[in-house]
Design a protein around this motif. Structure first.
Motif, PDB file in Angstrom:
ATOM      1  N   LEU A 236      54.203 -32.386  31.175  1.00 11.24           N
ATOM      2  CA  LEU A 236      55.054 -32.227  32.762  1.00 11.24           C
ATOM      3  C   LEU A 236      56.341 -32.385  32.635  1.00 11.24           C
ATOM      4  CD1 LEU A 236      51.420 -34.625  33.333  1.00 11.24           C
ATOM      5  CD2 LEU A 236      51.186 -31.978  33.171  1.00 11.24           C
ATOM      6  N   THR A 237      56.312 -33.447  32.145  1.00 10.65           N
ATOM      7  CA  THR A 237      58.443 -33.973  32.869  1.00 10.65           C
ATOM      8  C   THR A 237      59.077 -32.547  32.370  1.00 10.65           C
ATOM      9  OG1 THR A 237      58.136 -35.988  31.911  1.00 10.65           O
ATOM     10  CG2 THR A 237      59.988 -35.170  31.949  1.00 10.65           C
ATOM     11  N   ALA A 238      58.796 -31.525  31.518  1.00  7.67           N
ATOM     12  CA  ALA A 238      59.582 -30.275  31.293  1.00  7.67           C
ATOM     13  C   ALA A 238      58.848 -29.355  32.465  1.00  7.67           C
ATOM     14  CB  ALA A 238      58.756 -29.671  29.821  1.00  7.67           C
TER      15      ALA A 238
ATOM     16  N   GLY B 208      63.353 -40.822  33.602  1.00  2.00           N
ATOM     17  CA  GLY B 208      62.731 -40.338  33.629  1.00  2.00           C
ATOM     18  C   GLY B 208      61.376 -39.499  32.144  1.00  2.00           C
ATOM     19  N   ALA B 209      62.942 -38.403  32.297  1.00  2.00           N
ATOM     20  CA  ALA B 209      62.566 -37.970  31.309  1.00  2.00           C
ATOM     21  C   ALA B 209      63.112 -39.007  29.332  1.00  2.00           C
ATOM     22  CB  ALA B 209      64.170 -36.729  30.847  1.00  2.00           C
TER      23      ALA B 209
ATOM     24  N   PRO C 160      53.736 -41.371  34.176  1.00  2.00           N
ATOM     25  CA  PRO C 160      53.203 -41.418  32.428  1.00  2.00           C
ATOM     26  C   PRO C 160      53.135 -42.360  31.893  1.00  2.00           C
ATOM     27  CG  PRO C 160      55.487 -39.606  32.318  1.00  2.00           C
ATOM     28  CD  PRO C 160      54.984 -40.324  33.613  1.00  2.00           C
ATOM     29  N   PRO C 161      53.654 -44.375  33.260  1.00  4.39           N
ATOM     30  CA  PRO C 161      53.166 -45.867  33.344  1.00  4.39           C
ATOM     31  C   PRO C 161      51.706 -45.304  34.012  1.00  4.39           C
ATOM     32  CG  PRO C 161      54.476 -45.252  34.549  1.00  4.39           C
ATOM     33  CD  PRO C 161      54.490 -43.728  34.144  1.00  4.39           C
ATOM     34  N   VAL C 162      51.760 -44.404  34.458  1.00  3.19           N
ATOM     35  CA  VAL C 162      49.501 -44.522  35.466  1.00  3.19           C
ATOM     36  C   VAL C 162      49.179 -43.842  34.075  1.00  3.19           C
ATOM     37  CG1 VAL C 162      47.471 -43.672  36.751  1.00  3.19           C
ATOM     38  CG2 VAL C 162      50.710 -44.819  37.707  1.00  3.19           C
TER      39      VAL C 162
ATOM     40  N   ARG D 248      62.081 -31.045  27.585  1.00  5.35           N
ATOM     41  CA  ARG D 248      62.188 -31.985  28.491  1.00  5.35           C
ATOM     42  C   ARG D 248      63.260 -32.238  28.884  1.00  5.35           C
ATOM     43  NH1 ARG D 248      62.415 -37.716  26.381  1.00  5.35           N
ATOM     44  NH2 ARG D 248      61.436 -36.335  23.887  1.00  5.35           N
ATOM     45  N   ASN D 249      65.255 -31.961  28.759  1.00  2.00           N
ATOM     46  CA  ASN D 249      66.415 -32.307  29.400  1.00  2.00           C
ATOM     47  C   ASN D 249      66.556 -30.912  29.752  1.00  2.00           C
ATOM     48  OD1 ASN D 249      66.667 -35.278  29.188  1.00  2.00           O
ATOM     49  ND2 ASN D 249      66.184 -35.085  26.901  1.00  2.00           N
ATOM     50  N   MET D 250      66.617 -29.743  29.820  1.00  2.00           N
ATOM     51  CA  MET D 250      67.508 -28.812  29.297  1.00  2.00           C
ATOM     52  C   MET D 250      67.805 -28.832  31.512  1.00  2.00           C
ATOM     53  SD  MET D 250      67.729 -25.954  27.574  1.00  2.00           S
ATOM     54  CE  MET D 250      66.830 -26.492  26.599  1.00  2.00           C
TER      55      MET D 250
END
Length: 454
Positions: free
Chosen positions: A188-190, A173-174, A448-450, A135-137
């Motif tokens: 999806l975030t990655a 967001g990550a 993510p929240p949806v 997620r953070n790369m």
């Protein structure tokens, strides 16, 4: 530009003008008009950060697409111009500027290499915490690259504040959402956060002038060139890792932990900045690769897609709705889009339509058909099983790709028939970049929240 640099360019322009005037087929007024055009291109290129001699070389080569005499001049003087660009001694001021830029690059590369190791101080491991690093790369790699461009473009505090805010938003967001390791939103975030942050880097690259079509196209061109250098550095890094493992093994030492924990991650983060520095340092060299690579791979990918469509018709079977297959087809469409953008960035906007434009139209048209088939497959999957984060993201991305490819195909048809000016297609593509940026941020921040953090 120093006085000495200005004198050198004036001497080069004078030599070019004398060469033009030696030909009986061209009049003084024509040379005056061509010289104004040449000087305008030199000015535009110099404003992007090129040295005057580099700007002159690229301007003359681009003029060659408009004027046969300019093409002959570039051909006859290419050896001298190349030696002047690469081998000739630089004024002391330019040497000092080059050293400062090298030091800035090294500092930013070290910042990226250090950033990737900071989580290990807090007990995070590459294997045990793979989802965190996935997620953070981009948050480790891209802020140092943005910092390099902020320094190079002398961006103001307003631009710096915008960049910092967007990177912080990406970090939130990550990491702020309560996601489990198996949640689709992590993947999806990655995937989408690097795209969102890469377009944040574009703001730094443009020095804040992101509304300029030419600056957006410059960044598209830079992206392709950066990718070439990054891949080459990665291949070289792979050879280095293999030699390191082999030589240490020969003396009875195991270097695998050092390679996996230090050499690969730190080298990868540093390579992001180093590749950008190489593109900026030798733009004129890599620029010649763009039309070559585009002309090689466009017909190959066009033939591949046509073969796939023919196989679908022959076997009377649609696209498999398995997630891996849909991802493969989406990657194919992304590659087609990349070839399209790369060819647009390398094409002279004033050149007449040719066979290659028809070939690109065939590539875009066949990709459009594939996109329709993928959309039908995704829609059928959603109808049968309902919406999920993965399927919703795939649907949105294919709709966005469909709109881009459809309009691009229509504009390419007009260009091939001589009805549509090429800059119109260029403006469409540079303006559409914002759509991809907005969608990437929506997937990272809204999905993510949806979907209940699933």
């Amino acid at each position: 530009m120093t006085a000495e640099n200005g004198a050198d360019v004036e001497a080069q322009i004078a030599e070019w003008r004398a060469y033009m005037l030696r030909r009986r087929a061209i009049h003084d007024t024509d040379v005056d008009e061509l010289e104004d055009h040449l000087r305008g291109r030199i000015t535009d290129l110099s404003e992007t950060g090129l040295r005057p001699d580099e700007a002159f070389l690229i301007a003359v080569k681009r003029m060659g697409s408009l004027n046969e005499l300019s093409r002959e001049f570039a051909r006859e003087h290419s050896d001298r111009l190349w030696k002047q660009l690469v081998l000739a001694g630089e004024p002391e001021a330019e040497k000092g500027g080059g050293r400062r830029e090298l030091l800035a690059m090294i500092a930013c590369a070290l910042l990226g290499a250090i950033a990737i190791k900071v989580p290990s101080v807090f007990g995070l491991d590459f294997d045990a915490d793979a989802d965190f690093y996935a997620r953070n790369m981009s948050l480790f790699a891209l802020p140092p690259l943005a910092a390099y461009f902020v320094w190079r473009r002398r961006a103001g505090w307003g631009v710096i504040a915008v960049l910092a805010g967007l990177f912080v938003l990406g970090a939130v967001g990550a990491n702020a959402y309560p996601l489990a390791e198996e949640d689709q939103s992590i993947v999806l975030t990655a995937i989408h956060l690097p795209l969102a942050l890469w377009l944040v880097v574009a703001v730094a690259y443009a020095g804040g002038d992101w509304r300029s079509d030419s600056r957006r196209m410059d960044f598209i061109r830079f992206t392709g060139e950066w990718f070439i250098y990054f891949v080459l550095i990665g291949l070289g890094g792979g050879v280095l890792a293999a030699f390191t493992a082999g030589t240490f093994a020969a003396i009875g030492l195991d270097a695998s932990n050092f390679i996996a924990s230090w050499l690969v991650p730190c080298g990868g983060m540093a390579a992001v900045v180093v590749a950008a520095w190489l593109v900026e340092a030798k733009q004129s060299v890599i620029e010649n690769m763009a039309p070559v690579l585009t002309r090689v791979f466009t017909p190959l990918f066009a033939a591949t897609i046509v073969a796939v469509l023919a196989a679908i018709v022959w076997t009377n079977s649609g696209i498999d709705v398995d997630r891996e297959v849909l991802i493969l087809f989406n990657l194919l469409l992304v590659v087609v889009l990349g070839l399209l953008l790369y060819s647009i960035s390398a094409r002279d906007p004033h050149a007449p339509a040719g066979v290659f434009d028809w070939l690109q139209l065939a590539l875009v048209g066949s990709a459009l058909v594939v996109d329709v088939l993928v959309l039908l497959a995704i829609t059928g999957r959603i109808t049968e099983f309902g919406f999920t984060p993965n399927k919703s993201a795939a649907l949105g991305e294919n709709v966005i790709l469909f709109a881009n490819l459809a309009v691009s195909a229509w504009l390419f048809l007009g260009i091939a028939k001589g009805r549509t000016p090429f800059p119109r297609l260029e403006r469409w593509q540079t303006g559409y970049v914002a759509v991809y940026a907005v969608w990437a941020w929506i997937v990272v921040l809204v999905f993510p929240p949806v979907f209940g953090f699933a």
